[in-house]
Design an enzyme around this catalytic site. Structure first.
Site, PDB file in Angstrom:
ATOM      1  N   SER A 193      35.338 118.859  59.286  1.00 49.30           N
ATOM      2  CA  SER A 193      35.981 120.164  59.201  1.00 49.30           C
ATOM      3  C   SER A 193      35.046 121.332  59.523  1.00 49.30           C
ATOM      4  CB  SER A 193      36.708 120.327  57.871  1.00 49.30           C
ATOM      5  OG  SER A 193      35.878 120.575  56.816  1.00 49.30           O
ATOM      6  N   ASP A 221      30.328 124.370  72.798  1.00 48.87           N
ATOM      7  CA  ASP A 221      31.165 124.964  73.838  1.00 48.87           C
ATOM      8  C   ASP A 221      30.559 126.249  74.400  1.00 48.87           C
ATOM      9  OD1 ASP A 221      32.938 122.922  73.545  1.00 48.87           O
ATOM     10  OD2 ASP A 221      34.666 124.171  73.023  1.00 48.87           O
ATOM     11  N   LYS A 247      38.328 116.052  61.500  1.00 49.42           N
ATOM     12  CA  LYS A 247      39.303 116.769  60.677  1.00 49.42           C
ATOM     13  C   LYS A 247      39.409 118.202  61.183  1.00 49.42           C
ATOM     14  CE  LYS A 247      40.683 118.382  56.211  1.00 49.42           C
ATOM     15  NZ  LYS A 247      40.830 119.771  56.698  1.00 49.42           N
TER      16      LYS A 247
END
Length: 475
Positions: A288, A299, A313
């Site tokens: 998470s 990214d 998750k």
């Protein structure tokens, strides 16, 4: 009869808001089912072999309704809700476990760093089969959590099941778990930052730790951010940690049920590291909030990710107090998380730029799908929404061989190698001679070691975490 009618009215009151938002289900049918709930409750109260506690029955029904949605939606009774709020402030009493439920069994997401459970060798994926000699099968996460908590200094005996091994009975002494979410040290010319959980103090602690390392090593050349076995925590903390290494750009977005339910979170100007190279360490115990950080830095090309594919998750749980918390709260999935490139984290996880297993045994687990502990393993897990799937069983690119010094951390060693190469994998020096390197798609190699991962992570009891907005929450 009057009591039966009152029970039916109570059921309608409990479900009134649910009826108002029921999707594609005729309103009359919803009310009929709620009436049936009241009828069943009344029959149980009058006909069951021993007297029953209606409050417990209703709480169990609420819990069952929420867990039928997905593994992370849950009803929190008042005490559990209070415990959750306490844990997210950074201190609580217990044994130091993050737990979740799957198929009627309660599993360990991760043990907390330097907690009673962590020191006892409890690992991610272990199943809690008994507590103080009583079978734990069928217990909810809240019930197991309550049994694990208790007076400081008091002991609890927990039986753990681990694939390929005999049941292991461990005596754990409860203590105050003061969560120091960030620790740091120098590794030669580089800084090592360990974030064990994401709570209200994490952003501040990270800032203080980075500043301390810069004072200790004025010419520091880069940082390793270790998120292995970090089960997650507060969204706000994940944003703070990501922001510490970014000058600009999106960190994460969350998208809800409706097209207009999109929230985006971006970095503020000011990279605390001055743009120095960063390597993020992850494994399948990173969940998470950890995945938000790893995904954002990857990214945005701000960091190189090393280790194993994370847990996967990527769903948002919003904690909604009921009557101000007097009746507990609902932890309900309200959205999915997406990395800046638009990739869904849910069921997929974050794949590393350099895939490295910490041990030969851990590499074998990744090579055998039945032993991979991830969000995708849940039968009721929310789908990714983008049609992508988690990478299947395979042999990791690198794993330490039998001759590797087991007192050393191979994943950390390779992370430091990446920093020495300035974050350029093309310039990365070859792996040491005592390391097994495989080509993609290579066949698993049998070893004499047990099929268990080498882990070291954390958190308090509840379930895989994350949290939206400013609500305290535990996944």
């Amino acid at each position: 009869m009057r009591k039966l009618l009152l029970i039916g009215c109570a059921a309608l009151a409990l479900g009134g808001s649910a009826a108002a938002v029921a999707s594609q289900t005729p309103r009359n049918e919803t009310f009929r089912m709620l009436q049936m709930f009241g009828d069943v409750l009344g029959i149980v109260e009058q006909a069951y072999v021993v007297p029953v506690d209606n409050k417990k029955l209703i709480e169990a029904a609420l819990s069952g309704m929420m867990t039928a949605l997905d593994p992370h939606s849950n009803y929190l009774p008042p005490k559990s809700y209070g415990d959750l709020r306490e844990r997210t402030t950074g201190e609580y009493s217990g044994v130091g476990l993050t737990i979740t439920s799957e198929g009627g069994l309660v599993k360990v997401i991760s043990p907390m760093d330097d907690s009673p459970a962590g020191r006892a060798g409890v690992q991610a994926g272990d199943v809690i089969s008994a507590i103080d000699g009583q079978n734990a099968a069928g217990l909810t996460v809240s019930e197991v959590s309550e049994k694990l908590r208790g007076a400081i200094g008091a002991s609890v005996t927990v039986t753990f099941l681990r694939d390929g091994e005999e049941p292991r009975e461990v005596k754990l002494t409860r203590e105050v778990i003061k969560v120091e979410s960030v620790t740091g040290r120098l590794e030669g010319d580089f800084g090592y930052l360990r974030v064990s959980t994401f709570n209200e103090n994490t952003g501040r602690e990270l800032t203080e730790t980075i500043e301390r390392l810069k004072r200790e090593k004025p010419g520091i050349k880069g940082y390793v951010l270790d998120l292995r076995n970090n089960g997650g925590g507060l969204l706000t903390a994940a944003i703070d940690v990501s922001d510490a290494f970014m000058e600009r750009g999106e960190i994460v977005s969350q998208r809800g049920r409706k097209p207009d339910q999109i929230e985006r979170y971006a970095a503020k100007p000011g990279d605390l590291t001055g743009g120095l190279p960063v390597v993020v360490l992850i494994n399948y115990g990173s969940a998470s909030a950890s995945e938000i950080v790893a995904g954002a830095l990857k990214d945005q090309e701000r960091a190189t990710v090393v280790g194993l594919t994370s847990f996967g998750k990527g769903s948002v749980q919003t904690v909604i107090p009921l009557r101000g918390g007097q009746d507990g709260a609902l932890s309900i999935t309200t959205a999915r998380y997406y990395t800046p490139s638009g990739r869904s984290i849910q069921k997929i996880g974050i794949e590393p730029d350099l895939e490295v297993a910490r041990s030969e045994a851990e590499a074998r687990i990744v090579s055998r799908s039945s032993f991979i502990y991830s969000e995708a393993a849940y039968a009721t897990a929310l789908d990714s929404s983008i049609g992508a799937e988690r990478k299947g069983p395979h042999v990791p690119l690198e794993a330490p061989g039998k001759d590797f010094d087991k007192t050393k951390d191979y994943q950390l060693q390779r992370a430091l190698d990446v920093l020495r190469a300035g974050g350029d994998l093309a310039k990365l020096a070859a792996a040491p001679a005592d390391v097994v390197v495989t080509a993609p798609g290579a066949k698993p190699v049998e070893t004499a070691e047990a099929d268990t991962p080498d882990t070291s992570g954390e958190r308090p009891a509840r379930g895989p975490e994350i949290t939206p907005r400013n609500e305290p929450k535990k996944d």
